[in-house]
Design a protein around this motif. Structure first.
Motif, PDB file in Angstrom:
ATOM      1  N   VAL A  40      93.710  39.838 100.981  1.00 59.23           N
ATOM      2  CA  VAL A  40      94.155  39.927  99.591  1.00 59.23           C
ATOM      3  C   VAL A  40      93.720  38.637  98.906  1.00 59.23           C
ATOM      4  CG1 VAL A  40      96.137  40.199  98.062  1.00 59.23           C
ATOM      5  CG2 VAL A  40      96.130  41.305 100.317  1.00 59.23           C
ATOM      6  N   CYS A  41      92.901  38.794  97.863  1.00 54.59           N
ATOM      7  CA  CYS A  41      92.285  37.644  97.207  1.00 54.59           C
ATOM      8  C   CYS A  41      92.882  37.487  95.808  1.00 54.59           C
ATOM      9  CB  CYS A  41      90.781  37.888  97.121  1.00 54.59           C
ATOM     10  SG  CYS A  41      89.882  36.731  96.087  1.00 54.59           S
ATOM     11  N   ARG A  42      92.783  36.277  95.270  1.00 50.42           N
ATOM     12  CA  ARG A  42      93.286  36.054  93.908  1.00 50.42           C
ATOM     13  C   ARG A  42      92.592  36.965  92.898  1.00 50.42           C
ATOM     14  NH1 ARG A  42      96.642  32.828  91.582  1.00 50.42           N
ATOM     15  NH2 ARG A  42      97.041  31.650  93.474  1.00 50.42           N
ATOM     16  N   THR A  43      91.341  37.311  93.170  1.00 50.51           N
ATOM     17  CA  THR A  43      90.626  38.222  92.259  1.00 50.51           C
ATOM     18  C   THR A  43      91.315  39.588  92.209  1.00 50.51           C
ATOM     19  OG1 THR A  43      88.566  37.044  92.642  1.00 50.51           O
ATOM     20  CG2 THR A  43      88.373  39.287  91.808  1.00 50.51           C
ATOM     21  N   ASP A  44      91.896  40.032  93.323  1.00 53.94           N
ATOM     22  CA  ASP A  44      92.668  41.286  93.291  1.00 53.94           C
ATOM     23  C   ASP A  44      93.819  41.168  92.288  1.00 53.94           C
ATOM     24  OD1 ASP A  44      91.185  42.607  95.387  1.00 53.94           O
ATOM     25  OD2 ASP A  44      92.203  41.287  96.807  1.00 53.94           O
ATOM     26  N   GLY A  62      90.606  45.377  96.847  1.00 53.27           N
ATOM     27  CA  GLY A  62      90.348  44.871  98.200  1.00 53.27           C
ATOM     28  C   GLY A  62      88.874  44.665  98.482  1.00 53.27           C
ATOM     29  N   HIS A  63      88.475  43.387  98.692  1.00 57.51           N
ATOM     30  CA  HIS A  63      87.050  43.115  98.922  1.00 57.51           C
ATOM     31  C   HIS A  63      86.865  42.093 100.044  1.00 57.51           C
ATOM     32  CE1 HIS A  63      88.482  40.339  95.768  1.00 57.51           C
ATOM     33  NE2 HIS A  63      87.763  39.454  96.440  1.00 57.51           N
ATOM     34  N   GLU A  64      87.824  42.065 100.952  1.00 54.04           N
ATOM     35  CA  GLU A  64      87.664  41.235 102.161  1.00 54.04           C
ATOM     36  C   GLU A  64      87.887  42.181 103.335  1.00 54.04           C
ATOM     37  OE1 GLU A  64      89.063  36.789 100.845  1.00 54.04           O
ATOM     38  OE2 GLU A  64      90.652  38.128 101.485  1.00 54.04           O
ATOM     39  N   LEU A 149      85.473  36.998 104.242  1.00 51.65           N
ATOM     40  CA  LEU A 149      84.609  37.858 103.424  1.00 51.65           C
ATOM     41  C   LEU A 149      84.639  37.520 101.939  1.00 51.65           C
ATOM     42  CD1 LEU A 149      82.747  39.980 104.654  1.00 51.65           C
ATOM     43  CD2 LEU A 149      84.666  39.562 106.159  1.00 51.65           C
ATOM     44  N   CYS A 150      85.661  36.787 101.483  1.00 50.81           N
ATOM     45  CA  CYS A 150      85.581  36.297 100.090  1.00 50.81           C
ATOM     46  C   CYS A 150      85.967  34.831 100.016  1.00 50.81           C
ATOM     47  CB  CYS A 150      86.429  37.114  99.124  1.00 50.81           C
ATOM     48  SG  CYS A 150      86.185  36.563  97.426  1.00 50.81           S
ATOM     49  N   ALA A 151      87.166  34.499 100.477  1.00 52.32           N
ATOM     50  CA  ALA A 151      87.581  33.091 100.447  1.00 52.32           C
ATOM     51  C   ALA A 151      86.517  32.238 101.139  1.00 52.32           C
ATOM     52  CB  ALA A 151      88.937  32.935 101.128  1.00 52.32           C
TER      53      ALA A 151
HETATM   54 ZN   LIG Z   1      87.815  37.474  96.313  1.00 47.96          ZN
END
Ligand SMILES: [Zn+2]
Ligand SMILES: [Zn+2]
Length: 330
Positions: A40-44, A62-64, A149-151
């Motif tokens: 779970v990323c801040r972009t979510d 969800g992108h990680e 995958l993102c961070a």
């Molecule tokens: Zn992200």
């Protein structure tokens, strides 16, 4: 395997809702993936909060994504069923715009973003364009590498753009910074960590990962920085970081969204200090980081939630109640 579960955003600024959907079949050039973990990323949060324009709606954020190939579409080569793969934010690019042709596909004029303009990984299954997926091998557990995958990838791109200076300041000690602190230590560089005033827990966490100094974001560090990377969406940190970097230093903004930057005196930008943003990632960034992270021994601190607790995970991230990264396990 006919139905899948997904947490779906139907309208911005509303909670995600659990939905049952038919399992998507992979189209040409696509992989169908059984999701084993999704960070779970801040972009979510920015998508859910309506701070990013024109999401596909309804959207599965969800992108990680870490998962295993469950079916392979026509024309895909280089992947096998059962193989562990990762799906990042960059879902696809056009390949023909000037940016794509110049090796800057992160700036593509017609990009597709996972969990924003195409469905992502808050689900038991997802499909992704195989050309933007990465083999992950078998090292490390699924939840522990999902934040890579993102961070990890955006953090790595931010660090590259910050240059090779010896002292790097990290503003906001969340998922990306806790990965970068480990990379910086491995590279033999020095990390100064900046957190919310009084957040002694985050400061202690930063020191435990190798930060030489940790303090409040409006503190001046004991030595001036060669570069600063800002991971929190707070525009006021731009002038704060400019004051903390030395002559010729760089301030890199790693997030996709930020509150307005207050006006500041030219004197803190003077002497060739630079401010720049980081947008998205290229596949080259991903290949570099995914090769480097195991060598650097990057270990993520994760808090796992079941898929149907996605709203709780988002709330904990928003409130800064997490150490490291939140990961959903379907
Ligand atoms: Zn992200
Ligand atoms: Zn393009």
């Amino acid at each position: 395997m006919t139905a899948m579960r997904a947490m779906v955003l139907e309208r911005p600024r509303t909670a995600l809702v659990p939905r049952e959907r038919p399992v998507p079949a992979p189209g040409p050039d696509e992989l169908m993936i059984a999701v084993s973990a999704c960070g779970v990323c801040r972009t979510d949060l920015h998508v859910v909060d309506g701070e990013l324009e024109h999401p596909k709606l309804p959207i599965v954020p969800g992108h990680e994504i870490v998962g295993r190939v469950a079916a392979i579409g026509q024309g895909v080569s280089g992947f096998s069923v059962g193989e562990r793969v990762g799906v990042p934010w960059l879902g696809a690019t056009c390949g023909v715009c000037p940016y794509c042709r110049e090796g800057a596909e992160n700036l593509c004029d017609a990009p597709v973003f996972t969990g924003y303009t195409r469905d992502g990984g808050f689900a038991t299954y997802t499909v992704a364009d195989a050309r933007y997926c990465f083999p992950l091998g078998e090292g490390g557990d699924d939840a522990g590498i999902a934040p890579w995958l993102c961070a990890g990838l955006i953090g790595w791109r931010s660090l590259r753009l910050a240059g090779d200076g010896k002292i790097v300041g990290l503003y906001g000690f969340g998922a990306a910074a806790h990965i970068l602190a480990q990379v910086l230590k491995w590279q033999g560089r020095r990390t100064f960590a900046f957190t919310r005033k009084g957040d002694t827990r985050a400061q202690e966490f930063a020191r435990s990962l190798g930060a030489e100094w940790a303090g409040a974001s409006d503190d001046l560090p004991p030595e001036l920085l060669d570069a600063a990377i800002i991971f929190v969406p707070v525009g006021a940190l731009v002038p704060a970081a400019l004051k903390a970097v030395k002559k010729g230093g760089r301030v890199v903004c790693g997030g996709i969204h930020m509150s307005d930057i207050p006006s500041f005196p030219y004197s803190i930008l003077w002497e060739e200090r630079q401010v720049r943003s980081v947008a998205n990632l290229t596949r080259e960034d991903a290949r570099e980081f995914l090769a480097l992270a195991p060598q650097a021994g990057v270990k993520c601190a994760v808090t796992c939630y079941p898929l149907d607790k996605a709203n709780e995970a988002l709330a904990d991230l928003r409130q800064g109640r997490l150490e490291g990264a939140a990961v959903l396990i379907p």
